[in-house]
Design an enzyme around this catalytic site. Structure first.
Site, short mmCIF file in Angstrom:
data_model
loop_
_atom_site.label_atom_id
_atom_site.label_comp_id
_atom_site.label_asym_id
_atom_site.label_seq_id
_atom_site.Cartn_x
_atom_site.Cartn_y
_atom_site.Cartn_z
N ASP A 81 7.72 13.95 -72.07
CA ASP A 81 6.53 14.66 -72.54
C ASP A 81 5.31 13.94 -71.98
OD1 ASP A 81 4.47 15.91 -73.84
OD2 ASP A 81 5.31 15.68 -75.86
N ASN A 108 4.74 15.16 -60.61
CA ASN A 108 4.36 16.55 -60.35
C ASN A 108 3.82 17.29 -61.57
OD1 ASN A 108 4.91 19.32 -58.78
ND2 ASN A 108 5.88 19.47 -60.80
N TYR A 191 -10.79 18.49 -66.16
CA TYR A 191 -9.66 18.63 -65.23
C TYR A 191 -9.88 17.77 -63.99
CZ TYR A 191 -6.48 20.80 -61.86
OH TYR A 191 -5.52 21.01 -60.92
N LYS A 195 -7.57 14.60 -62.55
CA LYS A 195 -6.99 14.56 -61.22
C LYS A 195 -7.54 13.41 -60.37
CE LYS A 195 -3.86 17.63 -61.39
NZ LYS A 195 -2.45 17.21 -61.27
#
Length: 320
Positions: A81, A108, A191, A195
C-alpha cells in the site's frame, strides 16, 4: 540527447532476463501491468506489488494467459500500500525472505491530481508517491547492493515521474517538515511536488549520490516520464473535477496506449545502453530519450534532496 537518427527502441530489444529478479509496484494495471508482462516474457521472475489482492492475482492470471503456457512465466504477488510506510517496509521484508537477489526495481505505482486528503500515516496522499516508494526502496537497498556485487549484475532502480513535476514552479516545494509537506496547495501543485519527490527525481538524484558515496558505482537509478498515457490515473482528476469528464474522452485521442507508454521504463530497466552511456540519475522522456532536468529537479546544491531524504527517514522512524 541521443542522435536524431537513432532507431526508436522497441520491446523486442529487451535482452534475455533469465536469472534476474524484478519488482514492479502498481503492476496490476496500466503501465505496471505491461512492465510486469514484458519482464516476465523475457525470463525474469517478477514480483507484482499492489494494494488489492484480488486485482493483483487476477492480473497475474491474465498475464500468464497472454504469454501462454509454453513460457511458464514466474510472477508472484506481495501486498503493498503506497499510502502506508509500514506496508512498504513489510513488503520489502517479505520479498527479502523469499529472494536472495533483486536486479530491477520499478517504482511505478502512483496517485494523480486527487482531492486533498491525508493518508493513514497523516501524509497527504499524493505526497505518498514519494514517501511510500522511499520506504520500499531504502528497505531494499541492502539486497540491491548485494546483487550489484554479484558477477555480471545489471541493477536498476527506475522511478516513474511525470512532466507534471514542472507544476512545482507554481508553489515552492518545502520538505523541511511534515506540516510543510502537507500544506494544502492546489491539486496540480501537490501532484507536481509529489513527482519532484520521486521525479520521483529527487529520490533518483539522492539515491545515486548516496550509492556512490557508499562505494556502490554499478547501480543505475533513473527517472522516467512515460508521456500522456491512457491509464486509470485519470480517475484522480475526474474525482477532483467531474466537469472534466467530456474532456477525458478528447484526451484519449492524444494519449498513447499503455504498451507504448511503458517503453521508456522498460528501456530504463533493461537496456544495455544505460550502462554503455553511463546514464546515472538520468531523466528519460518517451521514447527512451535523455531529457535535461529543470533547475528545481537538478537540485545542484542538494538541499531539496537532503531535506526530502531526512524527512522520509524521520517519518519511517515514527510510523514504519
Amino acid at each position: 540527447m541521443f542522435g536524431c537518427n537513432r532507431k526508436q527502441w522497441a520491446i523486442s530489444s529487451i535482452p534475455n532476463l533469465s536469472g534476474r529478479v524484478a519488482i514492479v509496484t502498481g503492476g496490476n494495471t496500466g503501465l505496471g501491468y505491461i512492465t510486469v508482462r514484458e519482464l516476465a516474457r523475457k525470463g525474469a521472475r517478477v514480483y507484482m506489488l499492489s494494494r488489492t489482492d484480488t486485482r493483483a492475482r487476477a492480473a497475474i492470471e491474465k498475464i500468464k494467459g497472454e504469454l501462454g503456457p509454453e513460457l511458464k512465466p514466474e510472477i508472484e504477488y506481495i501486498n503493498f500500500d503506497l499510502l502506508s510506510l509500514k506496508s512498504a517496509k513489510k513488503a520489502a521484508e517479505t520479498f527479502i525472505q523469499r529472494e536472495n537477489r533483486l536486479d530491477i526495481l520499478v517504482n511505478n505505482a502512483g496517485i494523480m491530481a486527487t482531492r486533498y486528503e491525508l493518508g493513514p500515516d497523516g501524509i497527504e496522499i499524493q505526497a505518498c508517491n514519494g514517501t511510500g516508494h522511499f520506504a520500499l526502496t531504502v528497505s531494499l537497498l541492502p539486497l540491491l547492493k548485494e546483487t550489484a556485487a554479484m558477477p555480471d549484475s545489471h541493477v536498476r532502480i527506475v522511478n516513474l515521474s511525470s512532466v507534471g513535476y514542472l507544476f512545482t514552479y507554481f508553489g515552492k516545494p518545502d520538505f523541511s517538515s511534515l506540516e510543510d509537506l502537507n500544506r494544502n496547495r492546489s491539486t496540480w501543485v501537490r501532484y507536481g511536488i509529489s513527482k519532484l519527490m520521486v521525479s520521483n527525481i529527487l529520490l533518483t538524484n539522492e539515491l545515486q549520490k548516496r550509492l556512490a558515496e557508499s562505494g556502490t558505482t554499478n547501480i543505475y537509478c533513473l527517472s522516467v516520464h512515460p508521456g500522456v498515457v491512457d491509464t486509470e490515473l485519470i480517475r484522480g482528476p475526474l474525482q477532483s473535477w467531474p466537469i472534466l469528464a467530456p474532456l477525458a474522452k478528447i484526451t484519449k485521442l492524444f494519449s498513447v496506449t499503455p504498451e507504448q507508454g511503458a517503453l521508456t521504463q522498460l528501456y530504463a530497466a533493461t537496456s544495455p545502453e544505460i550502462e554503455e552511456k553511463d546514464l546515472k540519475a538520468a531523466l528519460l522522456f518517451p521514447v527512451a530519450q535523455l531529457k535535461a532536468k529543470a533547475s528545481l529537479a537538478e537540485d545542484k546544491d542538494g538541499k531539496l534532496g537532503n531535506d526530502f531524504w531526512a524527512l522520509c527517514e524521520a517519518l519511517m522512524r515514527q510510523k514504519a
